[in-house]
Design a protein around this motif. Structure first.
Motif, PDB file in Angstrom:
ATOM      1  N   LEU A  68       0.888  -1.439   0.634  1.00 39.76           N
ATOM      2  CA  LEU A  68      -0.260   0.243   0.123  1.00 39.76           C
ATOM      3  C   LEU A  68       0.687   1.382  -0.107  1.00 39.76           C
ATOM      4  O   LEU A  68       1.764   1.681   0.742  1.00 39.76           O
ATOM      5  CB  LEU A  68      -0.935  -0.167   1.085  1.00 39.76           C
ATOM      6  CG  LEU A  68      -1.756  -0.432   1.233  1.00 39.76           C
ATOM      7  CD1 LEU A  68      -3.099  -1.034   2.509  1.00 39.76           C
ATOM      8  CD2 LEU A  68      -3.037  -1.031  -0.388  1.00 39.76           C
ATOM      9  N   GLN A  69       0.108   2.522  -0.891  1.00 38.13           N
ATOM     10  CA  GLN A  69       1.200   3.286  -0.786  1.00 38.13           C
ATOM     11  C   GLN A  69       0.562   4.588  -0.383  1.00 38.13           C
ATOM     12  O   GLN A  69       0.516   6.458  -0.615  1.00 38.13           O
ATOM     13  CB  GLN A  69       1.831   3.724  -2.513  1.00 38.13           C
ATOM     14  CG  GLN A  69       2.759   3.365  -3.104  1.00 38.13           C
ATOM     15  CD  GLN A  69       4.047   2.586  -2.009  1.00 38.13           C
ATOM     16  OE1 GLN A  69       4.121   3.844  -1.597  1.00 38.13           O
ATOM     17  NE2 GLN A  69       4.700   1.442  -1.643  1.00 38.13           N
ATOM     18  N   GLY A  70      -0.670   4.082  -0.086  1.00 44.87           N
ATOM     19  CA  GLY A  70      -2.220   5.548   0.915  1.00 44.87           C
ATOM     20  C   GLY A  70      -4.043   4.431   0.850  1.00 44.87           C
ATOM     21  O   GLY A  70      -3.434   3.857   0.890  1.00 44.87           O
ATOM     22  N   PRO A  71      -4.198   5.616   0.963  1.00 42.21           N
ATOM     23  CA  PRO A  71      -5.667   4.216   1.515  1.00 42.21           C
ATOM     24  C   PRO A  71      -5.960   3.561   0.538  1.00 42.21           C
ATOM     25  O   PRO A  71      -6.475   3.494  -0.934  1.00 42.21           O
ATOM     26  CB  PRO A  71      -6.276   5.689   1.650  1.00 42.21           C
ATOM     27  CG  PRO A  71      -5.266   6.456   1.800  1.00 42.21           C
ATOM     28  CD  PRO A  71      -4.778   6.075   1.022  1.00 42.21           C
ATOM     29  N   HIS A  72      -6.877   2.495   0.683  1.00 44.02           N
ATOM     30  CA  HIS A  72      -6.945   1.334  -0.505  1.00 44.02           C
ATOM     31  C   HIS A  72      -8.211   0.849  -0.314  1.00 44.02           C
ATOM     32  O   HIS A  72      -8.175   0.685   1.025  1.00 44.02           O
ATOM     33  CB  HIS A  72      -5.640   0.345  -0.149  1.00 44.02           C
ATOM     34  CG  HIS A  72      -6.213  -0.932  -1.501  1.00 44.02           C
ATOM     35  ND1 HIS A  72      -5.934  -0.708  -3.059  1.00 44.02           N
ATOM     36  CD2 HIS A  72      -7.214  -2.350  -1.103  1.00 44.02           C
ATOM     37  CE1 HIS A  72      -5.972  -1.562  -3.376  1.00 44.02           C
ATOM     38  NE2 HIS A  72      -6.714  -2.381  -2.758  1.00 44.02           N
ATOM     39  N   THR A  73      -9.486   0.723  -1.334  1.00 46.57           N
ATOM     40  CA  THR A  73     -10.518   0.029  -0.629  1.00 46.57           C
ATOM     41  C   THR A  73     -10.070  -1.441  -0.685  1.00 46.57           C
ATOM     42  O   THR A  73      -9.791  -1.616  -2.499  1.00 46.57           O
ATOM     43  CB  THR A  73     -11.574   0.863  -1.353  1.00 46.57           C
ATOM     44  OG1 THR A  73     -11.403   2.346  -1.614  1.00 46.57           O
ATOM     45  CG2 THR A  73     -13.047  -0.097  -1.449  1.00 46.57           C
ATOM     46  N   LEU A  74     -10.852  -1.976  -0.076  1.00 44.43           N
ATOM     47  CA  LEU A  74     -10.726  -3.615   0.067  1.00 44.43           C
ATOM     48  C   LEU A  74     -12.354  -4.221  -0.490  1.00 44.43           C
ATOM     49  O   LEU A  74     -13.378  -3.520  -0.547  1.00 44.43           O
ATOM     50  CB  LEU A  74     -10.492  -3.987   1.687  1.00 44.43           C
ATOM     51  CG  LEU A  74      -9.376  -3.568   2.101  1.00 44.43           C
ATOM     52  CD1 LEU A  74     -10.012  -4.395   3.517  1.00 44.43           C
ATOM     53  CD2 LEU A  74      -8.581  -4.011   0.886  1.00 44.43           C
ATOM     54  N   GLN A  75     -11.871  -4.962  -1.594  1.00 46.27           N
ATOM     55  CA  GLN A  75     -13.288  -5.983  -2.151  1.00 46.27           C
ATOM     56  C   GLN A  75     -13.054  -7.246  -1.686  1.00 46.27           C
ATOM     57  O   GLN A  75     -11.907  -7.707  -0.658  1.00 46.27           O
ATOM     58  CB  GLN A  75     -12.282  -5.822  -3.560  1.00 46.27           C
ATOM     59  CG  GLN A  75     -12.739  -5.374  -4.385  1.00 46.27           C
ATOM     60  CD  GLN A  75     -14.205  -4.002  -4.414  1.00 46.27           C
ATOM     61  OE1 GLN A  75     -15.044  -4.440  -4.152  1.00 46.27           O
ATOM     62  NE2 GLN A  75     -13.499  -2.782  -4.424  1.00 46.27           N
ATOM     63  N   PRO A  76     -14.342  -7.811  -1.339  1.00 44.18           N
ATOM     64  CA  PRO A  76     -14.597  -9.413  -0.823  1.00 44.18           C
ATOM     65  C   PRO A  76     -12.978 -10.384  -1.369  1.00 44.18           C
ATOM     66  O   PRO A  76     -13.404  -9.747  -2.519  1.00 44.18           O
ATOM     67  CB  PRO A  76     -16.084  -9.613  -0.658  1.00 44.18           C
ATOM     68  CG  PRO A  76     -16.414  -8.560  -1.381  1.00 44.18           C
ATOM     69  CD  PRO A  76     -16.134  -7.125  -1.609  1.00 44.18           C
ATOM     70  N   GLY A  77     -12.758 -10.785  -0.410  1.00 43.32           N
ATOM     71  CA  GLY A  77     -11.715 -11.769  -1.101  1.00 43.32           C
ATOM     72  C   GLY A  77     -10.161 -11.592  -1.161  1.00 43.32           C
ATOM     73  O   GLY A  77      -9.281 -12.324  -1.487  1.00 43.32           O
ATOM     74  N   ASP A  78     -10.576 -10.470  -1.422  1.00 41.50           N
ATOM     75  CA  ASP A  78      -9.187  -9.860  -0.802  1.00 41.50           C
ATOM     76  C   ASP A  78      -7.725 -10.703   0.397  1.00 41.50           C
ATOM     77  O   ASP A  78      -8.608 -10.286   1.132  1.00 41.50           O
ATOM     78  CB  ASP A  78      -8.361  -8.613  -0.795  1.00 41.50           C
ATOM     79  CG  ASP A  78      -9.096  -7.516  -2.473  1.00 41.50           C
ATOM     80  OD1 ASP A  78      -9.228  -8.452  -3.595  1.00 41.50           O
ATOM     81  OD2 ASP A  78      -9.560  -5.745  -1.764  1.00 41.50           O
ATOM     82  N   VAL A  79      -6.719 -10.616   0.113  1.00 40.17           N
ATOM     83  CA  VAL A  79      -5.861 -11.557   1.260  1.00 40.17           C
ATOM     84  C   VAL A  79      -4.964  -9.516   1.646  1.00 40.17           C
ATOM     85  O   VAL A  79      -4.124  -9.326   0.914  1.00 40.17           O
ATOM     86  CB  VAL A  79      -5.309 -12.467   0.719  1.00 40.17           C
ATOM     87  CG1 VAL A  79      -3.741 -12.562   1.703  1.00 40.17           C
ATOM     88  CG2 VAL A  79      -5.832 -13.140   0.554  1.00 40.17           C
ATOM     89  N   VAL A  80      -5.563  -9.053   2.873  1.00 39.38           N
ATOM     90  CA  VAL A  80      -4.436  -8.382   3.742  1.00 39.38           C
ATOM     91  C   VAL A  80      -3.060  -8.956   4.201  1.00 39.38           C
ATOM     92  O   VAL A  80      -3.317 -10.523   5.111  1.00 39.38           O
ATOM     93  CB  VAL A  80      -5.289  -7.769   4.383  1.00 39.38           C
ATOM     94  CG1 VAL A  80      -4.125  -6.731   5.649  1.00 39.38           C
ATOM     95  CG2 VAL A  80      -6.129  -6.531   3.766  1.00 39.38           C
ATOM     96  N   GLN A  81      -1.576  -8.754   4.172  1.00 40.93           N
ATOM     97  CA  GLN A  81      -0.772  -9.348   4.449  1.00 40.93           C
ATOM     98  C   GLN A  81      -0.236  -8.286   5.636  1.00 40.93           C
ATOM     99  O   GLN A  81       0.470  -6.893   4.731  1.00 40.93           O
ATOM    100  CB  GLN A  81       0.407  -9.728   3.371  1.00 40.93           C
ATOM    101  CG  GLN A  81       1.405 -10.370   3.956  1.00 40.93           C
ATOM    102  CD  GLN A  81       1.766 -12.313   3.967  1.00 40.93           C
ATOM    103  OE1 GLN A  81       0.457 -12.390   2.741  1.00 40.93           O
ATOM    104  NE2 GLN A  81       2.235 -13.209   4.959  1.00 40.93           N
ATOM    105  N   MET A  82       0.170  -8.333   6.626  1.00 37.00           N
ATOM    106  CA  MET A  82       0.961  -7.633   7.750  1.00 37.00           C
ATOM    107  C   MET A  82       1.511  -8.392   8.805  1.00 37.00           C
ATOM    108  O   MET A  82       1.465  -9.407   9.033  1.00 37.00           O
ATOM    109  CB  MET A  82      -0.032  -7.142   8.559  1.00 37.00           C
ATOM    110  CG  MET A  82      -1.217  -6.393   8.533  1.00 37.00           C
ATOM    111  SD  MET A  82      -2.165  -5.589   9.146  1.00 37.00           S
ATOM    112  CE  MET A  82      -3.726  -4.944   8.651  1.00 37.00           C
ATOM    113  N   GLY A  83       3.011  -8.261   7.974  1.00 41.42           N
ATOM    114  CA  GLY A  83       4.547  -8.956   8.794  1.00 41.42           C
ATOM    115  C   GLY A  83       4.131 -10.903   8.291  1.00 41.42           C
ATOM    116  O   GLY A  83       3.923 -11.049   7.140  1.00 41.42           O
TER     117      GLY A  83
END
Length: 231
Positions: A68-83
């Protein structure tokens, strides 16, 4: 309503307009992932949309493998990776009803998610570390607002302004205030010595004003977080 679902099926419902995700003092706690920052990212509900923003985390926040470089609108099924943690986005009503004996989390996690960002290489981790949320009914003990105010007010008279901020968990702000106040008082001392103490008529009120301003701002900060600070 949106829900974030971890690899092990743990569900994190997004119930607030703004939800902070991280390792300490957050709405969603990823306690066992040391690659996640203290306050890593924010999920904000804007109508029927969920917008994810990285909060200046050390290792970054990825959606479907893209940082991410700025705010991002998520969609169902998106995978968010943190660490080492991957969270899949689920929106109520976006998926068909699960079959008998099958949970919504099982249905969603059984579908292959988009490629997530690879975890940082480490010999200590053969696979992503398990993710745990706070136990049901868990409530982190709140800090005492009065102690924070006293620690900011009293040491300030001895050129140690900022102690209250550090107690309140705002270490960076506290250290900046502490160093700035100490340097100013050293300068005031030299000026006072050069003017045979006359300048203290001006520097002492300045120090008192700084103490009053810092204490007031700290009070307002703690007042806005009733979940972290008690009376």
């Amino acid at each position: 309503m949106f829900t974030l679902i971890a690899q092990d099926g743990t569900e994190y419902p997004i119930t607030r307009p703004e939800t902070i995700i991280g390792r300490e003092e957050c709405d969603i706690l990823l306690l066992q992932d040391d690659q996640v920052s203290r306050r890593h990212a924010q999920a904000e509900q804007r109508g029927d949309m969920l917008v994810l923003t990285d909060l200046g985390s050390t290792n970054g926040t990825f959606v479907n493998g893209v940082r991410l470089q700025g705010p991002h609108t998520l969609q169902p099924g998106d995978v968010v990776q943190m660490g080492n943690t991957a969270l899949t986005v689920y929106a109520e009503g976006a998926c068909p009803e699960p079959a008998e004996g099958e949970t919504g989390a099982t249905r969603l996690m059984s579908e292959p998610p988009p490629m997530a960002a690879p975890a940082p290489p480490s010999s200590a981790y053969a696979s992503p570390a398990p993710v745990y949320s706070a136990p049901a009914g868990y409530a982190k003990p709140r800090k005492d607002r009065s102690i924070a105010i006293i620690l900011e007010l009293l040491p300030g008279f001895f050129a140690f302004l900022g102690i209250g901020w550090i107690y309140a968990g705002e270490t960076t702000t506290g250290v900046i205030v502490l160093v700035a106040d100490f340097v100013c008082n050293v300068i005031f001392a030299f000026i006072g010595a050069a003017t045979i103490g006359i300048s203290f008529c001006f520097t002492v009120p300045l120090q008192l004003a700084a103490i009053a301003l810092s204490t007031y701002l700290l009070y307002q900060h703690t007042k806005k977080r009733p979940d972290l600070f008690g009376p």
